[in-house]
Motif scaffolding. Structure first.
Motif, PDB file in Angstrom:
ATOM      1  N   UNK A  47       0.833  -1.192   0.000  1.00 49.52           N
ATOM      2  CA  UNK A  47       0.000   0.000   0.000  1.00 49.52           C
ATOM      3  C   UNK A  47       0.870   1.245   0.000  1.00 49.52           C
ATOM      4  N   UNK A  48       0.307   2.307  -0.561  1.00 53.64           N
ATOM      5  CA  UNK A  48       1.001   3.583  -0.640  1.00 53.64           C
ATOM      6  C   UNK A  48      -0.054   4.685  -0.594  1.00 53.64           C
ATOM      7  N   UNK A  49       0.346   5.859  -0.120  1.00 59.46           N
ATOM      8  CA  UNK A  49      -0.543   7.017  -0.134  1.00 59.46           C
ATOM      9  C   UNK A  49       0.259   8.277   0.105  1.00 59.46           C
ATOM     10  N   UNK A  50      -0.342   9.384  -0.245  1.00 63.75           N
ATOM     11  CA  UNK A  50       0.247  10.702  -0.015  1.00 63.75           C
ATOM     12  C   UNK A  50      -0.015  11.064   1.446  1.00 63.75           C
ATOM     13  N   UNK A  51       1.027  11.342   2.245  1.00 64.52           N
ATOM     14  CA  UNK A  51       0.823  11.654   3.665  1.00 64.52           C
ATOM     15  C   UNK A  51      -0.036  12.899   3.892  1.00 64.52           C
ATOM     16  N   UNK A  52       0.059  13.882   3.023  1.00 65.86           N
ATOM     17  CA  UNK A  52      -0.777  15.080   3.165  1.00 65.86           C
ATOM     18  C   UNK A  52      -2.242  14.761   2.899  1.00 65.86           C
ATOM     19  N   UNK A  53      -2.494  13.922   1.905  1.00 63.33           N
ATOM     20  CA  UNK A  53      -3.869  13.497   1.595  1.00 63.33           C
ATOM     21  C   UNK A  53      -4.433  12.672   2.754  1.00 63.33           C
ATOM     22  N   UNK A  54      -3.582  11.889   3.398  1.00 60.96           N
ATOM     23  CA  UNK A  54      -3.990  11.096   4.555  1.00 60.96           C
ATOM     24  C   UNK A  54      -4.472  12.011   5.682  1.00 60.96           C
ATOM     25  N   UNK A  55      -3.721  13.069   5.966  1.00 62.03           N
ATOM     26  CA  UNK A  55      -4.103  14.029   7.007  1.00 62.03           C
ATOM     27  C   UNK A  55      -5.431  14.697   6.647  1.00 62.03           C
ATOM     28  N   UNK A  56      -5.571  15.118   5.386  1.00 61.70           N
ATOM     29  CA  UNK A  56      -6.829  15.726   4.921  1.00 61.70           C
ATOM     30  C   UNK A  56      -7.996  14.767   5.116  1.00 61.70           C
ATOM     31  N   UNK A  57      -7.779  13.499   4.759  1.00 57.86           N
ATOM     32  CA  UNK A  57      -8.845  12.506   4.867  1.00 57.86           C
ATOM     33  C   UNK A  57      -9.244  12.288   6.329  1.00 57.86           C
ATOM     34  N   UNK A  58      -8.256  12.269   7.225  1.00 53.70           N
ATOM     35  CA  UNK A  58      -8.557  12.096   8.647  1.00 53.70           C
ATOM     36  C   UNK A  58      -9.367  13.268   9.177  1.00 53.70           C
ATOM     37  N   UNK A  59      -9.020  14.469   8.748  1.00 49.61           N
ATOM     38  CA  UNK A  59      -9.754  15.655   9.193  1.00 49.61           C
ATOM     39  C   UNK A  59     -11.174  15.675   8.636  1.00 49.61           C
ATOM     40  N   UNK A  60     -11.328  15.283   7.380  1.00 48.52           N
ATOM     41  CA  UNK A  60     -12.629  15.360   6.709  1.00 48.52           C
ATOM     42  C   UNK A  60     -13.535  14.167   7.027  1.00 48.52           C
ATOM     43  N   UNK A  61     -12.953  12.950   7.055  1.00 50.32           N
ATOM     44  CA  UNK A  61     -13.763  11.733   7.186  1.00 50.32           C
ATOM     45  C   UNK A  61     -13.470  10.916   8.436  1.00 50.32           C
ATOM     46  N   UNK A  62     -12.460  11.303   9.217  1.00 50.84           N
ATOM     47  CA  UNK A  62     -12.161  10.598  10.456  1.00 50.84           C
ATOM     48  C   UNK A  62     -11.530   9.230  10.280  1.00 50.84           C
ATOM     49  N   UNK A  63     -10.913   8.988   9.122  1.00 46.81           N
ATOM     50  CA  UNK A  63     -10.315   7.679   8.847  1.00 46.81           C
ATOM     51  C   UNK A  63      -8.901   7.874   8.305  1.00 46.81           C
ATOM     52  N   UNK A  64      -7.950   7.154   8.897  1.00 50.27           N
ATOM     53  CA  UNK A  64      -6.585   7.180   8.373  1.00 50.27           C
ATOM     54  C   UNK A  64      -6.451   6.153   7.259  1.00 50.27           C
ATOM     55  N   UNK A  65      -5.507   6.372   6.381  1.00 53.83           N
ATOM     56  CA  UNK A  65      -5.265   5.408   5.313  1.00 53.83           C
ATOM     57  C   UNK A  65      -4.640   4.130   5.871  1.00 53.83           C
ATOM     58  N   UNK A  66      -3.965   4.226   7.003  1.00 56.55           N
ATOM     59  CA  UNK A  66      -3.441   3.022   7.664  1.00 56.55           C
ATOM     60  C   UNK A  66      -4.589   2.106   8.080  1.00 56.55           C
ATOM     61  N   UNK A  67      -5.680   2.688   8.569  1.00 56.10           N
ATOM     62  CA  UNK A  67      -6.871   1.898   8.906  1.00 56.10           C
ATOM     63  C   UNK A  67      -7.559   1.405   7.643  1.00 56.10           C
ATOM     64  N   UNK A  68      -7.616   2.249   6.620  1.00 55.43           N
ATOM     65  CA  UNK A  68      -8.317   1.920   5.379  1.00 55.43           C
ATOM     66  C   UNK A  68      -7.775   0.659   4.721  1.00 55.43           C
ATOM     67  N   UNK A  69      -6.478   0.403   4.853  1.00 53.31           N
ATOM     68  CA  UNK A  69      -5.921  -0.772   4.188  1.00 53.31           C
ATOM     69  C   UNK A  69      -6.500  -2.082   4.733  1.00 53.31           C
ATOM     70  N   UNK A  70      -7.050  -2.061   5.942  1.00 54.86           N
ATOM     71  CA  UNK A  70      -7.638  -3.282   6.512  1.00 54.86           C
ATOM     72  C   UNK A  70      -8.927  -3.696   5.806  1.00 54.86           C
TER      73      UNK A  70
END
Length: 96
Positions: A6-29
Motif C-alpha cells: 500500500x502507498x498514499x500521499x501523507x498530506x492526503x492522509x491528514x486531509x482525509x482524517x480531518x474530513x472523514x475521520x479515517x486514516x489510510x493506515x486503517x483503510x488498508x484493513x
C-alpha cells in the motif's frame, strides 16, 4: 494481506482524517475482509482506472478509493459512507 503493498500521499492522509475521520493506515484493513467488494469507479477512471473497495474495518463498512500503480495499491480516499455499506450488504446478501 501480507502480499499486498500500500502507498498514499501523507498530506492526503491528514486531509482525509480531518474530513472523514479515517486514516489510510486503517483503510488498508478493508482489503483484508474476505467478503470485500471491489468495484470500478467509472466516474473517475479518466487517466487511470480507479476503484472502490468496500470492506469491514475499524468497526464498520469502509469505502476506500484507490488505484493500482506498479503493483502497489495507492489509496487516495476513505470513509464510512452509507452508499458503500449498502453495496457491501447487497453484494454479501446481508439484510439489516
Amino acid at each position: 494481506m501480507a502480499w499486498a503493498r500500500f502507498d498514499w500521499d501523507p498530506n492526503k492522509d491528514v486531509e482525509n482524517q480531518e474530513k472523514h475521520g479515517v486514516s489510510f493506515a486503517t483503510a488498508q484493513y478493508a482489503f483484508a475482509d474476505p467478503r470485500r467488494v471491489i468495484a470500478e469507479d467509472l466516474d473517475h477512471s479518466v487517466k487511470e482506472k480507479r476503484y472502490y473497495c468496500f470492506g469491514m474495518a475499524g468497526g464498520g463498512v469502509l469505502t476506500v478509493r484507490f488505484t493500482f500503480r506498479g503493483g502497489t495499491i495507492r489509496i487516495f480516499g476513505a470513509g464510512y459512507w452509507r452508499r458503500g455499506r449498502r453495496i457491501y450488504e447487497r453484494e454479501n446478501q446481508i439484510h439489516g
